[in-house]
Design an enzyme around this catalytic site. Structure first.
Site, PDB file in Angstrom:
ATOM      1  N   GLU A  95      -7.605  -5.567   4.711  1.00 32.19           N
ATOM      2  CA  GLU A  95      -7.572  -4.942   3.724  1.00 32.19           C
ATOM      3  C   GLU A  95      -5.717  -6.212   3.238  1.00 32.19           C
ATOM      4  O   GLU A  95      -6.453  -6.365   1.760  1.00 32.19           O
ATOM      5  CB  GLU A  95      -7.478  -3.439   3.069  1.00 32.19           C
ATOM      6  CG  GLU A  95      -8.488  -3.280   3.585  1.00 32.19           C
ATOM      7  CD  GLU A  95      -8.843  -2.021   4.151  1.00 32.19           C
ATOM      8  OE1 GLU A  95      -9.469  -0.875   3.278  1.00 32.19           O
ATOM      9  OE2 GLU A  95      -8.366  -1.459   5.435  1.00 32.19           O
TER      10      GLU A  95
ATOM     11  N   ARG B 295     -13.897  14.183   7.788  1.00 32.47           N
ATOM     12  CA  ARG B 295     -15.022  14.661   6.915  1.00 32.47           C
ATOM     13  C   ARG B 295     -16.395  14.573   7.365  1.00 32.47           C
ATOM     14  O   ARG B 295     -17.078  14.595   8.294  1.00 32.47           O
ATOM     15  CB  ARG B 295     -14.840  13.678   6.514  1.00 32.47           C
ATOM     16  CG  ARG B 295     -13.667  13.011   4.908  1.00 32.47           C
ATOM     17  CD  ARG B 295     -13.289  12.134   4.873  1.00 32.47           C
ATOM     18  NE  ARG B 295     -11.993  11.550   4.193  1.00 32.47           N
ATOM     19  CZ  ARG B 295     -11.718  10.379   3.417  1.00 32.47           C
ATOM     20  NH1 ARG B 295     -12.630   9.525   4.123  1.00 32.47           N
ATOM     21  NH2 ARG B 295     -10.586  10.124   3.095  1.00 32.47           N
TER      22      ARG B 295
ATOM     23  N   ARG C 271      -2.441  -1.934  -3.547  1.00 31.65           N
ATOM     24  CA  ARG C 271      -3.841  -1.022  -3.544  1.00 31.65           C
ATOM     25  C   ARG C 271      -3.437   0.121  -4.313  1.00 31.65           C
ATOM     26  O   ARG C 271      -3.553   0.371  -4.465  1.00 31.65           O
ATOM     27  CB  ARG C 271      -3.674  -1.295  -1.987  1.00 31.65           C
ATOM     28  CG  ARG C 271      -5.089  -0.137  -2.063  1.00 31.65           C
ATOM     29  CD  ARG C 271      -5.581   0.129  -0.252  1.00 31.65           C
ATOM     30  NE  ARG C 271      -5.997   1.487   0.088  1.00 31.65           N
ATOM     31  CZ  ARG C 271      -6.515   1.878   0.104  1.00 31.65           C
ATOM     32  NH1 ARG C 271      -5.577   3.080   0.519  1.00 31.65           N
ATOM     33  NH2 ARG C 271      -7.469   2.587   0.645  1.00 31.65           N
TER      34      ARG C 271
ATOM     35  N   HIS D 168     -13.092   1.529   0.303  1.00 34.36           N
ATOM     36  CA  HIS D 168     -13.210   0.255   1.314  1.00 34.36           C
ATOM     37  C   HIS D 168     -13.238  -0.412   0.820  1.00 34.36           C
ATOM     38  O   HIS D 168     -14.437  -1.504   1.615  1.00 34.36           O
ATOM     39  CB  HIS D 168     -13.711   1.061   2.842  1.00 34.36           C
ATOM     40  CG  HIS D 168     -13.675   1.825   3.860  1.00 34.36           C
ATOM     41  ND1 HIS D 168     -14.554   2.845   3.588  1.00 34.36           N
ATOM     42  CD2 HIS D 168     -12.103   2.811   3.655  1.00 34.36           C
ATOM     43  CE1 HIS D 168     -13.326   4.368   4.191  1.00 34.36           C
ATOM     44  NE2 HIS D 168     -12.634   4.008   4.033  1.00 34.36           N
TER      45      HIS D 168
ATOM     46  N   ASN E 184       0.985  -1.296  -0.188  1.00 36.16           N
ATOM     47  CA  ASN E 184      -0.035   0.021  -0.105  1.00 36.16           C
ATOM     48  C   ASN E 184       0.920   1.006   0.133  1.00 36.16           C
ATOM     49  O   ASN E 184       1.957   1.395   0.632  1.00 36.16           O
ATOM     50  CB  ASN E 184      -0.809   0.142   1.282  1.00 36.16           C
ATOM     51  CG  ASN E 184      -1.966   1.214   1.090  1.00 36.16           C
ATOM     52  OD1 ASN E 184      -1.754   1.832   0.921  1.00 36.16           O
ATOM     53  ND2 ASN E 184      -2.887   0.936   2.308  1.00 36.16           N
TER      54      ASN E 184
END
Length: 395
Positions: free
Chosen positions: A382, A235, A88, A177, A7
């Site tokens: 992940e 956010r 990723r 996600h 990643n």
């Protein structure tokens, strides 16, 4: 077969080395502040964690150091042992509904999608090119965070804006996600012994929910960008877009200033003055007014989406699942959400909820036996999802 799950961020490179198909984690590490002063690394060697300061001018330096450390620490006898690298990639646009082997065309398409993910896709490309140069014989695979949500139908992913914006500029809901939502879907498919109807709550600093029908995503809360959906750590989530122009005029600011505020100074941070759920929980338990308000708003937003997806799934939901950092470890947020779901016949087991903390090695059910819908807390992974997809393509 040894493979790397990678990643790459704008100034970071995280990795895990797996032995597949046993899924044994051999080692993991992270390289930080790439291209910045004070760059550093950490890597696990057996039971020991090694770390240090080192100059990393770019991602190529980080990859070179990573591979050298794997050999020097006898984690691999030679780089030929690494047969594949899974990367990723945040945005696959309309083009990718699954992970793919990387070739020149894929590289060009990832680059062409950089307008949709300007902070993430260029960083992923830096990682890909660095590994291609260093271990050219290894197979490279792109694992897209948007891919799992590409099964949404047109009526769900389109916005009620001029259709030509979709045709010309790919304006639509994408969702993010996806690697986490896919991992949890596969995990519950195995646990329940069927292709289930699920509502998955990925609750972390960034947060998203998804509706899964018979093992396939039919809706998700994030949209054209990760700023849509529920309020998050910093956010805003869904808002009335007209307030943007209103604030620009009132504050005499630019659109970039407002965009920065909505991404980095809103959500829990905007209401409570803090974005870490652990800090907010402590303030909530101490009775601080703004923390109490923030949790009330936050859990309301989660419940709104769960209720919406309950209806979308026709009232047939095999399980609700909390995952990611907050979902896995924050029993206060989970309790507040589940209590508000009582009209759906969902009954929280308060003792189980308090005991179920993934970082302490405990996951599982947090509802009572007579709850109409079971609620699970499960660890997501992940990096392992990337490894699985990469191995599958190699096979």
């Amino acid at each position: 077969m040894k493979l790397l799950s990678v990643n790459a961020g704008s100034s970071t490179l995280k990795f895990r080395l797996y032995d597949m198909p046993s899924e044994e984690l051999i080692t993991k590490g992270m390289y930080e502040r790439i291209g910045l002063e004070g760059s550093c690394y950490n890597i696990r060697v057996g039971e020991e964690k090694k770390s240090g300061l080192v100059e990393l001018k770019d991602h190529k330096d980080a990859v070179k150091l990573l591979l050298e450390q794997l050999v020097e620490n006898n984690i691999v006898s030679s780089l030929d042992e690494i047969e594949a690298v899974g990367h990723r990639v945040v945005h696959g646009g309309n083009k990718y509904s699954r992970s793919v082997e990387i070739n020149d065309r894929v590289l060009l398409e990832i680059e062409s999608l950089s307008d949709l993910a300007p902070l993430h896709n260029p960083a992923a490309l830096k990682g890909i090119y660095a590994f291609k140069d260093s271990i050219p014989n290894a197979k490279m695979v792109a694992c897209f965070d948007t891919a799992f949500h590409q099964t949404m139908d047109e009526a769900t992913y389109l916005y009620p804006v001029p259709y030509e914006w979709y045709v010309k500029y790919d304006v639509r809901k994408y969702g993010f996600h996806g690697l986490s939502h896919k991992f949890i879907t596969e995990k519950l498919t195995e646990m329940l012994g069927k292709k289930p109807n699920l509502i998955i709550c990925h609750i972390g600093s960034g947060a998203s929910l998804s509706a899964i029908k018979e093992g396939v995503c039919v809706d998700t809360s994030m949209g054209f960008t990760p700023n849509a959906g529920i309020m998050m750590g910093t956010r805003s989530g869904d808002i009335d877009y007209s307030l943007i122009n209103y604030i620009i005029k009132k504050e005499e600011r630019t659109i970039e200033w407002v965009d920065n505020k909505l991404n980095k100074a809103s959500g829990l941070e905007g209401i409570a003055g803090m974005s870490d759920l652990r800090d907010i929980d402590r303030a909530f338990e101490a009775g601080e007014v703004k923390a109490t308000l923030a949790i009330e708003m936050y859990t309301n937003k989660i419940v709104d989406y769960i209720a919406k997806y309950y209806v979308k799934l026709g009232g047939v939901v095999d399980a609700i699942c909390f995952t990611a950092g907050g979902g896995e470890n924050d029993d206060i947020i989970r309790a507040e959400v589940v209590k508000k779901l009582y009209p759906l016949g969902i009954k929280l087991d308060e003792e189980k909820n308090k005991e179920t903390i993934v970082r302490k090695g405990v996951e599982g059910l947090i509802t009572k036996e007579d709850s109409k819908i079971p609620v699970y807390v499960l660890a997501t992974d992940e990096e392992l999802m990337i490894a699985r997809d990469t191995y599958e393509l190699c096979e």
